[in-house]
Design a protein around this motif. Structure first.
Motif, PDB file in Angstrom:
ATOM      1  N   ASP A 125       0.866  -1.183   0.000  1.00  0.00           N
ATOM      2  CA  ASP A 125       0.000   0.000   0.000  1.00  0.00           C
ATOM      3  C   ASP A 125       0.895   1.223   0.000  1.00  0.00           C
ATOM      4  O   ASP A 125       1.456   1.591   1.027  1.00  0.00           O
ATOM      5  N   LEU A 127       1.847   5.245  -1.576  1.00  0.00           N
ATOM      6  CA  LEU A 127       1.514   6.497  -2.266  1.00  0.00           C
ATOM      7  C   LEU A 127       2.799   7.081  -2.831  1.00  0.00           C
ATOM      8  O   LEU A 127       3.819   7.117  -2.128  1.00  0.00           O
ATOM      9  N   VAL A 139      -0.847   5.552  -6.943  1.00  0.00           N
ATOM     10  CA  VAL A 139      -1.248   4.800  -5.750  1.00  0.00           C
ATOM     11  C   VAL A 139      -1.200   3.305  -6.048  1.00  0.00           C
ATOM     12  O   VAL A 139      -1.748   2.851  -7.058  1.00  0.00           O
ATOM     13  N   SER A 141      -2.523   0.018  -4.241  1.00  0.00           N
ATOM     14  CA  SER A 141      -3.397  -0.368  -3.138  1.00  0.00           C
ATOM     15  C   SER A 141      -3.556  -1.880  -3.171  1.00  0.00           C
ATOM     16  O   SER A 141      -3.970  -2.442  -4.192  1.00  0.00           O
ATOM     17  N   PHE A 245      -6.320   6.236   2.204  1.00  0.00           N
ATOM     18  CA  PHE A 245      -5.617   5.054   1.673  1.00  0.00           C
ATOM     19  C   PHE A 245      -4.921   4.197   2.733  1.00  0.00           C
ATOM     20  O   PHE A 245      -4.561   3.062   2.446  1.00  0.00           O
ATOM     21  N   PRO A 247      -1.756   3.988   3.686  1.00  0.00           N
ATOM     22  CA  PRO A 247      -0.591   3.318   3.082  1.00  0.00           C
ATOM     23  C   PRO A 247       0.443   2.959   4.138  1.00  0.00           C
ATOM     24  O   PRO A 247       0.403   3.462   5.266  1.00  0.00           O
TER      25      PRO A 247
ATOM     26  N   LEU B 146     -11.084  -1.507  -0.878  1.00  0.00           N
ATOM     27  CA  LEU B 146      -9.928  -0.739  -0.404  1.00  0.00           C
ATOM     28  C   LEU B 146      -9.842  -0.835   1.116  1.00  0.00           C
ATOM     29  O   LEU B 146     -10.752  -0.393   1.815  1.00  0.00           O
ATOM     30  N   GLY B 148      -6.314  -0.756   2.868  1.00  0.00           N
ATOM     31  CA  GLY B 148      -5.095  -0.123   3.367  1.00  0.00           C
ATOM     32  C   GLY B 148      -4.299  -1.069   4.245  1.00  0.00           C
ATOM     33  O   GLY B 148      -4.720  -2.192   4.526  1.00  0.00           O
ATOM     34  N   ALA B 153      -8.387   2.359   5.826  1.00  0.00           N
ATOM     35  CA  ALA B 153      -8.618   3.228   4.663  1.00  0.00           C
ATOM     36  C   ALA B 153     -10.093   3.590   4.510  1.00  0.00           C
ATOM     37  O   ALA B 153     -10.948   3.114   5.252  1.00  0.00           O
TER      38      ALA B 153
END
Lengths: 313, 313
Positions: A125, A127, A139, A141, A245, A247, B146, B148, B153
């Motif tokens: 994950d 960015l 991104v 993911s 997200f 990450p 999604l 994360g 996320a």
């Protein structure tokens, strides 16, 4: 699989590299200016491809400034190549070279390159945020590149950080790109100088973020403030991105990200202030890109390998 | 695969439903209040599970308010269940029932439910935004939920739309949830009334978004303005989300999304104004959720099927 021909089309330069099937060191490598020289941009691009062509090429993989549609291979518009509006780059290349063509947004593919060969190895994950003339994003993911329905996703520079703020090149106001890109940093200094602020910098239209960074390092208060303002906005946007997200790594690329603590110190302070739950920053790696100028070509290479994997699965 | 026991743990109610292997109609279905009754919340939950239990149950799938870690099955904190801080719900359930336990954030699983059984069928890139007491989100990207790195996320309510704006329940300022949730709408009316605004509404602490909606429909200007302000902020945030995810559908759930044009008209006007490229809204479907109160249970059911698919692949 045969050789991979990777192309990176930027506003200033176009580059091509020919990679053997299992290598990330190109056997041939050429570049040319995007907008100067004889013929059209497409003519210069094909001349460049021809100069490294090998009959063993099995696929052409292109990283290009967007917005573009990776499905159809159409460049919707290109801020730095005026003629390329709804330009069917994929079709034109396929017609000439008779091999499969993959096309991706340059920031998306740079994310892919950093993930496979650079700072992001081992993460699922990720960015990637590139900060230079504009602010672009990519991104990963759960081990997949985020593309969206028409391949227009991950435009991380185009979220609003300052409602009714400065005009963004995209036409909207207050986007991250309009507040924290290189031109946004120098524009802020010019605006403050016009308002009577004192600084070692003088107002001239060629003032760039690099000159502002030098003045800041020499202790100029306005220059320090200009970077702090950009870093604060980016830290706030980054908190939003973490909430969206979650990450495990954020990789910064582009010229502005090379300005060190000037930019990253206020960014980190702002991020710590704006993140809503410590879980988002626990174990989070913040780092800079490793691939430098090769990010586009290596991203295109990674994209070709990824597409091959998907077709075999 | 055997039967699936789905659980939806909300701040007000806990619900369980027992689904046959290939059906989305439960054979048994029970509910209880989350915070009142005898024993602990976990005691009441297990009593509820026991009341529908069948030895054919092969997996328990839970949708719960977060933040939570779906990998470890730990509820990090639960705004409406004071005792559940770092509560190992997965481990506790597994110890008692001896079947695999899947746990997911309720808004994420509602997105999954709408995708598999509701308004989002057939789409690969989907946003689900629920607007009620809080604002939650769920994202399907390229056919994947999604999550994360730690499952944190898609907190779409926690992006900044008004820097230094109203306080959000999470502790930050100016988040979408602090500007466009039900309580944010009524808080704005109370604030304006305290400032001397005239309205058919009178200031009392129990004022809710539903009452504001009724006054707006009767023509009250302040009430209309309160919804317009929330819709404008959500439209701006939605433009950001389109730039980030480029979905083909956005599904709105939760009580506020049932207020119709009062909310959606300003939202759509604001979205059209703030989106940077027509490609983002071309073919985009904006719609309301179809599963209503069943979203959590059906989301948990979809999650169990998805996990089964992943384990077989």
């Amino acid at each position: 699989m045969g050789a991979i021909l990777a192309i990176d089309i930027g506003g200033t330069q176009m580059r091509v590299a020919l990679y053997p099937p299992q290598d990330i060191q190109p056997v041939r490598h050429q570049r040319t200016a995007t907008r100067s020289g004889s013929g059209t941009v497409f003519d210069r691009l094909t001349a460049l491809i021809d100069s490294v062509w090998d009959d063993g090429v099995e696929v052409i993989s292109v990283a290009s400034a967007g917005p573009l549609d990776p499905e159809s291979g159409i460049i919707l518009s290109s801020p730095n190549i005026p003629g390329w509006i709804n330009f069917p780059l994929g079709e034109r290349l396929a017609g000439r070279y008779r091999v499969p063509i993959h096309i991706g947004n340059d920031a998306n593919l740079a994310a892919l390159g950093e993930w496979k060969y650079g700072a992001g190895r081992g993460h699922n994950d990720l960015l990637y945020i590139t900060i230079s003339t504009g602010i672009g994003g990519g991104v990963i993911s759960n081990g997949c590149l985020l593309l969206g329905h028409h391949g227009l996703a991950a435009e991380l520079g185009h979220i609003t950080v300052l409602p009714d703020g400065p005009l963004c090149p995209c036409g909207q106001r207050g986007h991250l790109e309009a507040v924290a890109s290189g031109p946004a940093i120098s524009a802020y200094v010019l605006e403050r100088l016009a308002g009577g602020a004192t600084s070692s910098l003088s107002a001239h239209p060629g003032l760039d973020a690099q000159q502002v960074a030098e003045a800041a390092r020499a202790g100029d208060r306005l220059a320090v403030e200009a970077y702090a303002r950009a870093g604060e906005a980016l830290g706030r946007a980054l908190a939003d991105f973490l909430h969206i997200f979650n990450p495990s790594i954020v990789i910064f690329g582009g010229g502005v990200s090379r300005s060190g603590g000037l930019f990253f110190d206020p960014l980190k302070t702002s991020l710590a202030k704006h993140v809503m739950e410590p879980g988002y920053t626990r174990e989070l790696v913040l780092t800079t890109a490793q691939l430098g100028d090769e990010a586009g070509l290596l991203g295109a290479l990674a994209h070709a390998h990824l597409k091959r994997g998907a077709n075999q699965a």
